[in-house]
Design a protein around this motif. Structure first.
Motif, mmCIF file in Angstrom:
data_model
loop_
_atom_site.group_PDB
_atom_site.id
_atom_site.type_symbol
_atom_site.label_atom_id
_atom_site.label_comp_id
_atom_site.label_asym_id
_atom_site.label_seq_id
_atom_site.Cartn_x
_atom_site.Cartn_y
_atom_site.Cartn_z
ATOM 1 N N LYS A 1 0.847 -1.210 0.000
ATOM 2 C CA LYS A 1 0.000 0.000 0.000
ATOM 3 C C LYS A 1 0.878 1.253 0.000
ATOM 4 N N ASN A 2 1.999 1.153 0.739
ATOM 5 C CA ASN A 2 2.945 2.280 0.819
ATOM 6 C C ASN A 2 4.309 1.817 0.324
ATOM 7 N N ASP B 1 7.327 -0.255 6.327
ATOM 8 C CA ASP B 1 6.375 -1.288 5.902
ATOM 9 C C ASP B 1 7.103 -2.442 5.219
ATOM 10 N N HIS C 1 -2.388 -6.011 6.265
ATOM 11 C CA HIS C 1 -2.676 -4.576 6.155
ATOM 12 C C HIS C 1 -1.604 -3.849 5.332
ATOM 13 N N TRP D 1 -0.209 -4.863 2.341
ATOM 14 C CA TRP D 1 -0.258 -4.944 0.883
ATOM 15 C C TRP D 1 -1.611 -4.537 0.313
ATOM 16 N N GLN D 2 -1.546 -3.996 -0.901
ATOM 17 C CA GLN D 2 -2.783 -3.673 -1.625
ATOM 18 C C GLN D 2 -3.155 -4.822 -2.563
ATOM 19 N N LYS D 3 -2.163 -5.633 -2.938
ATOM 20 C CA LYS D 3 -2.395 -6.680 -3.938
ATOM 21 C C LYS D 3 -1.286 -7.712 -3.836
#
Lengths: 108, 108
Positions: free
Chosen positions: B19-20, B26, B95, B97-99
């Protein structure tokens, strides 16, 4: 030769999407070419595979053949890239695929 | 433990898209979680990596972390999937990762 599990390595993973994914003959030709490549001494570990039976949504299954190489270093992967055997493989087999997707990862 | 190069194996390759992606914190959290996972006895070979410096057009470089596992069989990968340590890793790190994109390949 085999790789210890805690080495710093270079992962080179190629997914081949064939022009004729249902042609067993084309698949066999590509696998035969990769089997020759896998004998190169600069590749300590390799695997030629096809999509497994696992089915979660995040699993990409549209490729035909997976070619995984683990090299001891980025330098060894460069040796492979320009090696005459590798260039001959591309020349002999490139008519078989419509697309390749490659992931090159170095140990974090 | 190490893998001989001519075994029939199960390749499980996960690409994490954070995500970031610019957060070193992260990235470090995810790597720490994977380092714990890599100790599991059912994983004879693994590699935690990030995109290499190679730059050909067919090379996908948009992921943050590459997690490669080579299992001795599809059954061993199933052991891993449902293992409490793996489930705890997902719970603790999802939380971040987005994918994810996964390639599961069995030796041809």
């Amino acid at each position: 030769m085999s790789l210890p599990s805690n080495n710093s390595n270079f992962v080179h993973h190629v997914l081949f999407y064939l022009k004729n994914p249902n042609s067993m003959e084309d698949k066999a030709s590509l696998v035969k070419g990769l089997q020759e490549l896998s004998k190169m001494p600069c590749i300590p570990f390799s695997n030629i595979g096809s999509p497994a039976a696992t089915t979660r949504e995040v699993i990409e299954k549209d490729y035909s053949i997976s070619w995984l190489c683990v090299f001891e270093s980025a330098q060894q992967e460069e040796v492979y890239q320009v090696h005459p055997l590798h260039l001959a493989f591309i020349e002999n087999c490139k008519h078989l695929w419509q697309k390749v997707v490659i992931y090159d990862a170095e140990t974090f």
